[in-house]
Design a protein around this motif. Structure first.
Motif, PDB file in Angstrom:
ATOM      1  N   ALA A 155      46.339  32.537  39.697  1.00  0.00           N
ATOM      2  CA  ALA A 155      47.655  32.689  39.079  1.00  0.00           C
ATOM      3  C   ALA A 155      47.630  34.065  38.304  1.00  0.00           C
ATOM      4  O   ALA A 155      48.531  34.892  38.372  1.00  0.00           O
ATOM      5  CB  ALA A 155      47.811  31.423  38.111  1.00  0.00           C
TER       6      ALA A 155
ATOM      7  N   PHE B   3      46.049  36.796  38.585  1.00  0.00           N
ATOM      8  CA  PHE B   3      46.003  37.954  39.584  1.00  0.00           C
ATOM      9  C   PHE B   3      47.356  38.101  40.455  1.00  0.00           C
ATOM     10  O   PHE B   3      47.896  39.232  40.395  1.00  0.00           O
ATOM     11  CB  PHE B   3      44.746  37.914  40.699  1.00  0.00           C
ATOM     12  N   TYR B   4      47.936  37.034  40.489  1.00  0.00           N
ATOM     13  CA  TYR B   4      49.246  36.940  41.501  1.00  0.00           C
ATOM     14  C   TYR B   4      50.292  37.625  40.411  1.00  0.00           C
ATOM     15  O   TYR B   4      51.072  38.424  40.898  1.00  0.00           O
ATOM     16  CB  TYR B   4      49.619  35.379  41.705  1.00  0.00           C
ATOM     17  N   LEU B   5      50.239  37.324  39.086  1.00  0.00           N
ATOM     18  CA  LEU B   5      51.202  37.930  38.293  1.00  0.00           C
ATOM     19  C   LEU B   5      51.163  39.332  38.281  1.00  0.00           C
ATOM     20  O   LEU B   5      51.933  40.104  38.140  1.00  0.00           O
ATOM     21  CB  LEU B   5      51.276  36.935  36.803  1.00  0.00           C
ATOM     22  N   GLN B   6      49.715  39.806  38.072  1.00  0.00           N
ATOM     23  CA  GLN B   6      49.439  41.068  37.761  1.00  0.00           C
ATOM     24  C   GLN B   6      49.848  41.981  39.031  1.00  0.00           C
ATOM     25  O   GLN B   6      50.218  43.129  39.011  1.00  0.00           O
ATOM     26  CB  GLN B   6      48.094  41.205  37.503  1.00  0.00           C
ATOM     27  N   SER B   7      49.653  41.329  40.358  1.00  0.00           N
ATOM     28  CA  SER B   7      50.150  41.974  41.389  1.00  0.00           C
ATOM     29  C   SER B   7      51.442  42.171  41.434  1.00  0.00           C
ATOM     30  O   SER B   7      51.957  43.163  42.051  1.00  0.00           O
ATOM     31  CB  SER B   7      49.497  41.342  42.802  1.00  0.00           C
ATOM     32  N   ARG B   8      52.247  41.797  40.785  1.00  0.00           N
ATOM     33  CA  ARG B   8      53.573  41.827  40.820  1.00  0.00           C
ATOM     34  C   ARG B   8      54.014  42.938  39.609  1.00  0.00           C
ATOM     35  O   ARG B   8      55.137  43.208  39.633  1.00  0.00           O
ATOM     36  CB  ARG B   8      54.444  40.447  40.392  1.00  0.00           C
ATOM     37  N   GLY B   9      53.164  43.236  38.800  1.00  0.00           N
ATOM     38  CA  GLY B   9      53.395  44.537  37.896  1.00  0.00           C
ATOM     39  C   GLY B   9      53.191  44.068  36.422  1.00  0.00           C
ATOM     40  O   GLY B   9      53.328  44.674  35.648  1.00  0.00           O
ATOM     41  N   LEU B  10      52.819  42.864  36.106  1.00  0.00           N
ATOM     42  CA  LEU B  10      52.695  42.488  34.478  1.00  0.00           C
ATOM     43  C   LEU B  10      51.248  42.663  34.287  1.00  0.00           C
ATOM     44  O   LEU B  10      50.158  42.577  34.858  1.00  0.00           O
ATOM     45  CB  LEU B  10      52.564  41.028  34.634  1.00  0.00           C
ATOM     46  N   PRO B  11      50.980  43.410  33.251  1.00  0.00           N
ATOM     47  CA  PRO B  11      49.858  43.757  32.714  1.00  0.00           C
ATOM     48  C   PRO B  11      49.011  42.706  32.139  1.00  0.00           C
ATOM     49  O   PRO B  11      49.773  41.412  31.955  1.00  0.00           O
ATOM     50  CB  PRO B  11      50.266  44.724  31.264  1.00  0.00           C
ATOM     51  N   PRO B  12      47.752  42.602  32.223  1.00  0.00           N
ATOM     52  CA  PRO B  12      47.008  41.319  31.981  1.00  0.00           C
ATOM     53  C   PRO B  12      47.477  40.781  30.752  1.00  0.00           C
ATOM     54  O   PRO B  12      47.489  39.336  30.952  1.00  0.00           O
ATOM     55  CB  PRO B  12      45.720  41.828  31.813  1.00  0.00           C
TER      56      PRO B  12
ATOM     57  N   GLU C 284      50.201  40.512  29.228  1.00  0.00           N
ATOM     58  CA  GLU C 284      51.408  39.760  29.407  1.00  0.00           C
ATOM     59  C   GLU C 284      51.270  38.343  30.562  1.00  0.00           C
ATOM     60  O   GLU C 284      52.081  37.350  30.410  1.00  0.00           O
ATOM     61  CB  GLU C 284      52.622  40.846  29.849  1.00  0.00           C
TER      62      GLU C 284
END
Lengths: 247, 249
Positions: B201, B203-212, B214
């Protein structure tokens, strides 16, 4: 736009990519096909920066930038989008909230002003409409309780909102029925078939390529690209199977 | 036990406590809360400071009464909230507790705890406890919850759900549910889980542009958000919880 040179990558002690080279220019759609275990998903994870995938040799540059040097969120801000083979369910986090924060984090990274709630919702609504997705669904928790087809459609809505320069779509066609396949295919064309964008489609089957006509088809086997051709190569594959072509 | 005697770790309710810190605020005066028959009362407790604190509530709920307690225990020093609840006929007790713990201002782990003793004294009473902990750094979060069902307290329905999220290898969560049931027609449901953030989850959020940082904050907010949903002081509790989560690394 994307230039991969002799890329080697491992998961644990197992080398999966063994000298993969690929070059994608703006305006092009590339398809990568290949048997199970050839390294297709590994390629998408290595390019998007998933932890646990180690690059041991070779390079990948994205618009001249060393892609492998960037954290996943920096790759996103640079314009890379990964469509997941298995989109992740995240209970308690709403789609719209997460997408707005993600989009604004990207904009901040690029030195752009954040979007207001209203401006964001307008974009989100337009993209949801275009994919035939209910706005209520976009307000629900990310992918929770979504069917396989709805998850893939949600990936396309996300792609539309984020509007990336390069999309790597990992088996976006798996788990889709005929109608959903057409909708997703049209979505890819609508969002990504533009002179300044490019797509890398990873797929097992020819059928998605009926909707999204690739400029190049590559066959990936045992961690390397063993054959490259035009759209006709996919048909050839479908007829003859990997065994014949790869041998 | 003499209320003035400092407890030791041999006392079940202080098994994981920081007795040395507790000594600084001992003895703790209990606040009595009496909820009359058919009445309802709410309390919320927010501990977010850097001082050692201990709060003790003795709650009695008369027939048909309801008491709802929300606790945010997110201090950076030893903070303890204990509740001793007695339920009479058809009374209801509701607890929503969140602990967010990490290092103290001196950079060493702080201990946070919520300790409940629920006594179902008479028939038909219900209780529901939901506790979520997020622990980073060298922090420790303890939940000790005992549910006691008296001999004649038929049709008791008591539920307890405890989950903890560990953010570092040096973080600790203790969850101790205890049931003592002296009657047969009861429902007591309890569940405990201690886990880590879902890497997929994140990685999924980070792959959309959220810094770790956040991406992690978003997942943690979701983990605790339900606990305060619908609380009288929901806005205050949620925003204090968000601030406390933001301080964790």
């Amino acid at each position: 736009m994307l230039k991969i040179e002799s890329l080697h990558a491992s998961v644990g002690d197992t080398e999966i990519l063994k000298g993969l080279s690929l070059s994608i220019n703006a305006g092009e759609i590339h398809a990568i096909m290949g048997p199970n275990g050839a390294g297709k998903s590994t390629l998408s994870y290595v390019l998007s920066g998933k932890p646990g995938y180690e690059v041991t040799a070779g390079s990948a540059t994205f618009n001249g930038q060393d892609l492998l040097d960037l954290a996943p969120h920096e790759r996103a801000a640079a314009g890379l989008f990964l469509g997941f083979q298995y989109p992740v369910e995240i209970p308690g986090v709403s789609n719209v909230q997460f997408l707005r924060e993600a989009l604004n984090a990207q904009r901040k990274h690029r030195g752009e002003e954040p979007l207001s709630g209203g401006a964001f919702l307008k974009i989100a609504r337009a993209q949801a409409d275009a994919m035939g997705m209910d706005m209520d669904m976009l307000k629900r928790a990310v992918n929770v309780g979504f069917s396989g087809g709805e998850k893939k459609r949600n990936e396309m809505v996300q792609m539309g909102i984020i509007d990336p320069a390069l999309a790597i779509l990992d088996e976006t066609d798996s788990g889709l029925d005929i109608d959903a396949l057409r909708i997703v295919g049209e979505g890819i064309n609508r969002i990504m078939r533009k002179p300044d964008k490019a797509v890398l489609l990873i797929t097992h089957y020819q059928r998605l390529l009926d909707y999204v006509q690739p400029d190049f088809v590559h066959i990936l086997a045992d961690g390397r690209i063993v054959k490259t051709g035009g759209p006709e190569l996919a048909h050839e594959l479908e007829r003859e199977g990997y065994k014949e072509l790869v041998a | 036990m003499n209320a003035l005697t400092l407890p030791t770790r041999h006392d079940e309710a202080f098994r994981y406590s920081d007795i040395e810190a507790l000594a600084r605020v001992w003895p703790v005066a209990a606040e009595a809360v009496h909820v009359g028959a058919g009445e309802s009362a709410t309390r919320h407790v927010v501990l977010t400071g850097d001082a050692v604190a201990a709060r003790d509530y003795v709650i009695t709920i008369a027939a048909g009464g309801t008491c709802t307690v929300h606790i945010l225990n997110a201090g950076t020093a030893f903070n303890r909230v204990s509740l001793d609840v007695t339920l009479h006929d058809a009374a209801h007790f509701e607890l929503g507790g969140v602990m967010i713990g990490g290092d103290s201002s001196e950079g060493i782990g702080a201990t946070l705890e919520i300790v409940t003793t629920i006594m179902h004294l008479e028939p038909n009473a219900t209780s529901n406890q939901v506790v979520r902990s997020v622990v980073g750094g060298h922090g420790t979060c303890n939940f000790l919850g005992s549910i006691n069902v008296a001999r004649d307290a038929q049709k008791t329905d008591a539920a307890q759900s405890v989950k903890a999220m560990l953010l570092s290898r040096t973080a600790t969560a203790n969850a101790v549910p205890q049931l003592e049931i002296f009657t047969d027609d009861v429902k007591c449901a309890h569940g405990c889980a201690v886990g880590e953030l879902d890497a997929t989850a994140l990685f999924y959020l980070q792959s959309r542009g959220l810094p770790p940082h956040e991406a992690q904050a978003l997942l943690l907010e979701a983990f605790v958000a339900d606990v305060f949903a619908g609380a009288d002081a929901e806005a205050e509790l949620q925003s204090a919880a968000r601030d406390a989560l933001g301080r964790l690394s």
